[in-house]
Scaffold this active site. Structure first.
Site, PDB file in Angstrom:
ATOM      1  N   HIS A  17     -62.601  35.691  -9.208  1.00 31.61           N
ATOM      2  CA  HIS A  17     -63.113  36.610 -10.221  1.00 31.61           C
ATOM      3  C   HIS A  17     -63.431  35.865 -11.511  1.00 31.61           C
ATOM      4  CE1 HIS A  17     -61.330  40.484  -8.244  1.00 31.61           C
ATOM      5  NE2 HIS A  17     -62.163  39.809  -7.455  1.00 31.61           N
ATOM      6  N   GLU A  37     -62.693  36.420 -14.644  1.00 34.69           N
ATOM      7  CA  GLU A  37     -61.576  36.207 -15.560  1.00 34.69           C
ATOM      8  C   GLU A  37     -60.719  35.034 -15.103  1.00 34.69           C
ATOM      9  OE1 GLU A  37     -62.530  38.865 -13.813  1.00 34.69           O
ATOM     10  OE2 GLU A  37     -61.500  40.644 -14.529  1.00 34.69           O
ATOM     11  N   CYS A  90     -59.332  43.389 -12.362  1.00 30.29           N
ATOM     12  CA  CYS A  90     -58.503  43.937 -11.292  1.00 30.29           C
ATOM     13  C   CYS A  90     -57.041  43.696 -11.699  1.00 30.29           C
ATOM     14  CB  CYS A  90     -58.829  43.266  -9.955  1.00 30.29           C
ATOM     15  SG  CYS A  90     -58.309  41.533  -9.850  1.00 30.29           S
ATOM     16  N   CYS A 102     -56.058  39.897 -11.747  1.00 24.74           N
ATOM     17  CA  CYS A 102     -56.645  39.199 -12.888  1.00 24.74           C
ATOM     18  C   CYS A 102     -56.004  39.650 -14.190  1.00 24.74           C
ATOM     19  CB  CYS A 102     -58.158  39.393 -12.931  1.00 24.74           C
ATOM     20  SG  CYS A 102     -59.033  38.389 -11.713  1.00 24.74           S
TER      21      CYS A 102
END
Length: 148
Positions: free
Chosen positions: A72, A74, A100, A103
């Site tokens: 992801h 992040e 999410c 993350c």
């Protein structure tokens, strides 16, 4: 007449939207920018592991409705900072979609204090975790949509 300058939040969110254009998973393009004192410390987008084939090239590795081939945005921004020895403690992150849960936990444990996000992405649990961890979540709403 002088042109009105964009405010800092819109500026960093528009950069996150630009970073998202580098995403290599066509299911969702997400960008992240880590900032402290109005200085960009790191960026990240969702994509495959460094050196591995991209979803856009070889297809998706799906698990429970998610493509697990990618990191992801992040997580990539935090990893990029760590790789380059950049201290992100007491920083802020601008993300085109809310993190999410995994993350979010990475963000909280890395010392990031505020998450500015565009669209809400899937997991309401981050609200309770943010409150417990003292991390501020800021929905930028229409301003974020205008930046993308």
């Amino acid at each position: 007449m002088a042109k009105k300058r964009v405010d800092w939040h819109d500026y960093f969110m528009s950069i996150a939207a630009q970073v998202a254009t580098r995403s290599t998973c066509d299911r969702k393009n997400v960008g992240a920018v880590i900032v402290r004192d109005k200085v960009i410390l790191s960026t990240g987008y969702n994509g495959s592991l460094r050196g591995a084939p991209h979803c856009d090239d070889v297809g998706h590795d799906m698990e429970n409705g998610h493509c697990v081939r990618t990191m992801h945005a992040e997580a990539n921004a935090v990893a990029q900072a760590a790789k380059n020895g950049v201290n992100i403690n007491h920083s802020e992150i601008y993300v085109t979609a809310s993190p999410c849960l995994n993350c979010f936990k990475l963000i909280a444990n890395s010392g990031i204090t505020t998450v500015y996000y565009g669209e809400f992405y899937r997991d309401e649990r981050i609200n309770a975790y943010a409150e417990e961890a003292g991390v501020k979540l800021v929905y930028m709403g229409e301003k974020a949509k205008a930046a993308t």
